[in-house]
Motif scaffolding. Structure first.
Motif, short mmCIF file in Angstrom:
data_model
loop_
_atom_site.label_atom_id
_atom_site.label_comp_id
_atom_site.label_asym_id
_atom_site.label_seq_id
_atom_site.Cartn_x
_atom_site.Cartn_y
_atom_site.Cartn_z
N GLY A 1 0.81 -1.21 0.00
CA GLY A 1 0.00 0.00 0.00
C GLY A 1 0.84 1.25 0.00
O GLY A 1 0.49 2.26 0.62
N GLY A 2 1.98 1.23 -0.69
CA GLY A 2 2.85 2.38 -0.75
C GLY A 2 3.87 2.45 0.37
O GLY A 2 4.76 3.29 0.35
N ARG A 3 3.77 1.56 1.35
CA ARG A 3 4.69 1.54 2.48
C ARG A 3 5.77 0.50 2.24
O ARG A 3 5.48 -0.64 1.88
CB ARG A 3 3.95 1.22 3.77
CG ARG A 3 4.83 1.26 5.02
CD ARG A 3 4.01 0.97 6.26
NE ARG A 3 3.54 -0.41 6.30
CZ ARG A 3 4.24 -1.42 6.78
NH1 ARG A 3 5.47 -1.22 7.26
NH2 ARG A 3 3.73 -2.63 6.81
N VAL A 4 7.02 0.88 2.45
CA VAL A 4 8.12 -0.06 2.31
C VAL A 4 8.11 -1.02 3.51
O VAL A 4 8.13 -0.60 4.66
CB VAL A 4 9.47 0.68 2.25
CG1 VAL A 4 10.62 -0.32 2.17
CG2 VAL A 4 9.50 1.62 1.05
N LEU A 5 8.08 -2.31 3.20
CA LEU A 5 8.10 -3.31 4.26
C LEU A 5 9.52 -3.49 4.79
O LEU A 5 10.49 -3.43 4.03
CB LEU A 5 7.59 -4.65 3.74
CG LEU A 5 6.17 -4.70 3.18
CD1 LEU A 5 5.83 -6.12 2.76
CD2 LEU A 5 5.15 -4.19 4.18
N SER A 6 9.63 -3.73 6.05
CA SER A 6 10.93 -4.05 6.63
C SER A 6 11.36 -5.43 6.14
O SER A 6 10.55 -6.22 5.64
CB SER A 6 10.85 -4.04 8.15
OG SER A 6 10.05 -5.13 8.60
#
Length: 317
Positions: free
Chosen positions: A127-132
């Motif tokens: 959703g546009g967020r970079v996953l760790s």
């Protein structure tokens, strides 16, 4: 061993029947491209050395090729619980590739090779967020194997919105019937809420004949029990403080084996498919009949009973 690289991942749930003209059942069961059967594990490193081969994370379809063939974007569909989800993976830093949009790619198939003058970068987004790195690793580990409902020997799809059940055999529709649900509106969450679940379950018990007790007649002579709650119900229960993580793990193990899941928690149990004490109509009842079970007309449950063996996948969406 070739390094497997996933670069750029976007996730969203695809609502069955989003397109007005699409049939919700067929859109969910037979999407435009073959759904993924599982995901390859992510590499430990955040980057890939020059010259290393890059392989597709999962079965998917090419949706974009970057300038000079230096990047490839794949789209993957997969079934999870009652949702059809969509994932995109982007592979960059490649030598010139010859993929074209619309081409299918198999799980583990070579996508390209990292150019000698650079390196491949790993980037995961939701959703546009970079996953760790930990989130991305967990995502692939939890989805190493995925269900393929269209390949099930027998499958029941049940739509809340349409008050309809369809029986499939190896992905081919063979019967459709009208159904009713619980008296409570919305998705089942807790014992006694009189709601019908949303999700993927399996038939774990069957009985035909007389049923004892005050409400025995309301089975209509037939009962097919589902293994509610499932892992997603359990995950909600943990988040709400309703059940422990240990109980969630027990539910997950039993569900994966298509066995009865723990039935004594606050999430409730006793969900299944059955007939009714007499004839009913959707117009008069609004389809709100039971304490949470799926209700069929008695001739329909009689006709279906012998065609639905234990272990059958049942998806309510």
């Amino acid at each position: 061993m070739p390094c497997r690289l996933l670069l750029g991942l976007c996730l969203l749930a695809v609502s069955p029947g989003r397109a007005a003209a699409a049939d919700a059942f067929e859109s969910w069961l037979h999407p435009a491209q073959p759904p993924a059967e599982g995901f390859e594990p992510l590499p430990r490193s955040a980057s890939v050395a020059p010259g290393r081969e890059v392989r597709a994370l999962a079965r998917g379809q090419v949706v974009a090729v970057g300038p000079g063939g230096r990047s490839v974007t794949l789209e993957h569909l997969f079934h999870e619980n009652h949702e059809l989800r969509r994932v995109r993976s982007e592979y960059t830093g490649l030598e010139a590739v010859t993929w074209r949009p619309g081409q299918g790619v198999a799980r583990g198939q070579a996508v390209g090779r990292v150019g000698t003058g650079g390196k491949g970068e790993v980037r995961l987004l939701e959703g546009g967020r970079v996953l760790s790195a930990a989130e991305a690793k967990r995502f692939t580990e939890e989805r190493a194997r995925l269900p393929l409902p269209a390949e099930e020997p027998v499958l029941l799809l049940i739509s809340h919105a349409a008050n309809e059940l369809r029986l499939y055999e190896r992905g081919r529709e063979v019967k459709r019937v009208e159904v009713g649900f619980g008296q409570g509106e919305g998705r089942k969450r807790l014992r006694g809420d009189n709601r019908t679940p949303l999700g993927m379950y399996f038939v774990v018990g069957k009985h035909r004949g007389d049923f004892p007790g005050e409400y025995g007649a309301f089975y209509g002579g037939h009962w097919m029990k589902l293994n509610y709650p499932n892992p997603w119900d359990a995950e909600w229960g943990v988040a709400q403080g309703v059940i422990s993580r240990e109980v969630r793990e027990a539910i997950t193990r039993a569900w994966r084996e298509r066995k009865l899941t723990p039935a004594s928690t606050k999430l409730g149990s006793g969900i299944g498919l059955h007939g009714w004490a007499g004839e009913w109509s959707l117009a008069e009842s609004g389809g709100r009949l039971s304490w949470g079970c799926v209700v069929l007309h008695n001739p329909d449950i009689t006709a279906l009973y012998g065609r639905v063996p234990p272990g059958t996948m049942v998806v309510l969406f």
